[in-house]
Enzyme design. Sequence first.
Site, PDB file in Angstrom:
ATOM      1  N   ASP A 170      -5.009   1.090 -10.808  1.00 12.04           N
ATOM      2  CA  ASP A 170      -5.458   0.546 -12.087  1.00 12.04           C
ATOM      3  C   ASP A 170      -6.594  -0.451 -11.842  1.00 12.04           C
ATOM      4  O   ASP A 170      -7.659  -0.406 -12.471  1.00 12.04           O
ATOM      5  CB  ASP A 170      -4.260  -0.143 -12.760  1.00 12.04           C
ATOM      6  CG  ASP A 170      -4.536  -0.563 -14.187  1.00 12.04           C
ATOM      7  OD1 ASP A 170      -5.606  -0.212 -14.714  1.00 12.04           O
ATOM      8  OD2 ASP A 170      -3.680  -1.254 -14.773  1.00 12.04           O
TER       9      ASP A 170
ATOM     10  N   LYS B  34      -0.404  -1.652   0.695  1.00  9.82           N
ATOM     11  CA  LYS B  34      -0.156  -3.007   1.195  1.00  9.82           C
ATOM     12  C   LYS B  34       1.017  -2.899   2.172  1.00  9.82           C
ATOM     13  O   LYS B  34       2.070  -3.527   1.993  1.00  9.82           O
ATOM     14  CB  LYS B  34       0.145  -3.926  -0.009  1.00  9.82           C
ATOM     15  CG  LYS B  34       0.181  -5.405   0.303  1.00  9.82           C
ATOM     16  CD  LYS B  34      -1.174  -6.000   0.624  1.00  9.82           C
ATOM     17  CE  LYS B  34      -1.039  -7.461   0.999  1.00  9.82           C
ATOM     18  NZ  LYS B  34      -2.291  -8.018   1.561  1.00  9.82           N
TER      19      LYS B  34
ATOM     20  N   ASP C 258     -11.080   0.301 -11.875  1.00 10.01           N
ATOM     21  CA  ASP C 258     -12.000  -0.479 -12.718  1.00 10.01           C
ATOM     22  C   ASP C 258     -13.105  -1.110 -11.871  1.00 10.01           C
ATOM     23  O   ASP C 258     -14.256  -1.192 -12.301  1.00 10.01           O
ATOM     24  CB  ASP C 258     -11.244  -1.585 -13.475  1.00 10.01           C
ATOM     25  CG  ASP C 258     -10.797  -1.110 -14.850  1.00 10.01           C
ATOM     26  OD1 ASP C 258     -10.868   0.105 -15.105  1.00 10.01           O
ATOM     27  OD2 ASP C 258     -10.374  -1.948 -15.667  1.00 10.01           O
TER      28      ASP C 258
ATOM     29  N   TYR D 252       4.639  -0.258 -13.228  1.00 12.16           N
ATOM     30  CA  TYR D 252       4.524  -0.141 -14.684  1.00 12.16           C
ATOM     31  C   TYR D 252       5.695   0.616 -15.298  1.00 12.16           C
ATOM     32  O   TYR D 252       5.865   0.619 -16.513  1.00 12.16           O
ATOM     33  CB  TYR D 252       3.203   0.555 -15.072  1.00 12.16           C
ATOM     34  CG  TYR D 252       1.953  -0.204 -14.646  1.00 12.16           C
ATOM     35  CD1 TYR D 252       2.031  -1.482 -14.123  1.00 12.16           C
ATOM     36  CD2 TYR D 252       0.705   0.370 -14.766  1.00 12.16           C
ATOM     37  CE1 TYR D 252       0.894  -2.166 -13.718  1.00 12.16           C
ATOM     38  CE2 TYR D 252      -0.444  -0.313 -14.378  1.00 12.16           C
ATOM     39  CZ  TYR D 252      -0.332  -1.579 -13.849  1.00 12.16           C
ATOM     40  OH  TYR D 252      -1.464  -2.262 -13.450  1.00 12.16           O
TER      41      TYR D 252
ATOM     42  N   ASP E 227      -6.376  -5.265  -0.234  1.00 10.97           N
ATOM     43  CA  ASP E 227      -7.292  -6.411  -0.313  1.00 10.97           C
ATOM     44  C   ASP E 227      -8.601  -6.090   0.403  1.00 10.97           C
ATOM     45  O   ASP E 227      -9.693  -6.420  -0.079  1.00 10.97           O
ATOM     46  CB  ASP E 227      -6.650  -7.704   0.245  1.00 10.97           C
ATOM     47  CG  ASP E 227      -5.748  -7.455   1.446  1.00 10.97           C
ATOM     48  OD1 ASP E 227      -5.496  -6.288   1.783  1.00 10.97           O
ATOM     49  OD2 ASP E 227      -5.307  -8.442   2.062  1.00 10.97           O
TER      50      ASP E 227
END
Length: 360
Positions: free
Chosen positions: A251, A195, A255, A146, A227
């Site tokens: 992020d 990852k 959620d 970001y 994942d």
Amino acid sequence: MDYNIGVIRGDGIGPEIVGEAVKVLDAVSSKYGFGLKYTEIDMGGCSIDKHGVPLTDEAIAAAKASDAVLMGSIGGDAKTSPWYKLEPSKRPEAGLLGIRKALNLFANLRPSTLYKELKAACPLSEATADKGFDIMMVRELTGGLYFGERYTKEIDGLQTAVDTLSYNESEIRRAAVKAFDIAGKRDKKVTLVDKANVLDSSRLWRSVTQEVAKDYPDVTFETMLVDNCAMQLVKDPSQFDVVLTENMFGDILSDEAAMITGSIGMLPSASLNDTKFGLYEPSGGSAPDIAGQNIANPIATILSAAMMLRYSLDQDKAADAIGEAVKRTLADGVRTRDIMSEGCECVSTSGMGDAIVERL
Ligand code: NAD
């Protein structure tokens, strides 16, 4: 003792839910004998309307002059709001990214707790909900995708978009130290989510975090691919204590962790820097679909205010009192619409604030 609290009411349901948190703060501060002075700070869409930009230098200065900042949420409906006709750097969300950067808020804490009174709202299987869970997501907040270089241009006749994911070891280390410090006061387990089978940045996260882990011999350290973590959160969330991860993975996963509790309207968050200062806000957004109707759930913002008392102001007893009052309110069957269940009393945003104040 008097504290100076910056207040960003923001957009959508922001002013409604912040109003209730301030109501609770006023009640608890007078009970526990400290004073709170509030400074209103504009940010997000309302700042665009007033000042033409989502975050002004004055807003940053006012936040820096505060002991802590309590925030509602910012942003509007991307399909209908004129704010989204502006270029991305001038939209409401740019204000949030800007203030995080300006205040060096590199660690985002998001507790995801399943309240036994709200077990029925948990979308997971009954057996999983019965086990309960209490996860603290620690998300790196000022680096990664970001904040990396990005551009869109024509390359070899094709429109091509590039976003850059970059971390240096010190950005990783300071986030890891926060995660291990927090785990030391909880169930003493840190899961680094990455990852590392694909990304160089993830491999650096692993090696730096492994180094940090050596300083915390009583904290169990494990790693998990992102994942797999997305699956494990719905399969068996009780396995997690502190989850440490980089900005974009955090992020998304925070959620998901919020959703499995049954209501995003219940979950607070804190963004911290190296000092006592923090920015405290609910995990959800500005919910433009229900704004102005006095039906939003203010509990996440009220619990964010409690986190502020604990982490920035060292008023632990007042923070505990808010937590207990929220639990009693839920146990008494008082609910806002989003967490309503049969046999409970459905109250408005302000009704929930009043019910919590009554039980302080
Ligand atoms: P959202 O969290 O605002 O809403 C998602 C759903 O959850 C909606 O149905 C909403 O009604 C519900 N909801 C959220 N908070 C609630 C509450 N307190 N009580 C009851 N229901 C609640 O997410 P979105 O719709 O994707 O985003 C709306 C706007 O919020 C966008 O502009 C987005 O950029 C912004 N946003 C801001 C923040 C922030 O300020 N930190 C965070 C996320 C999204």
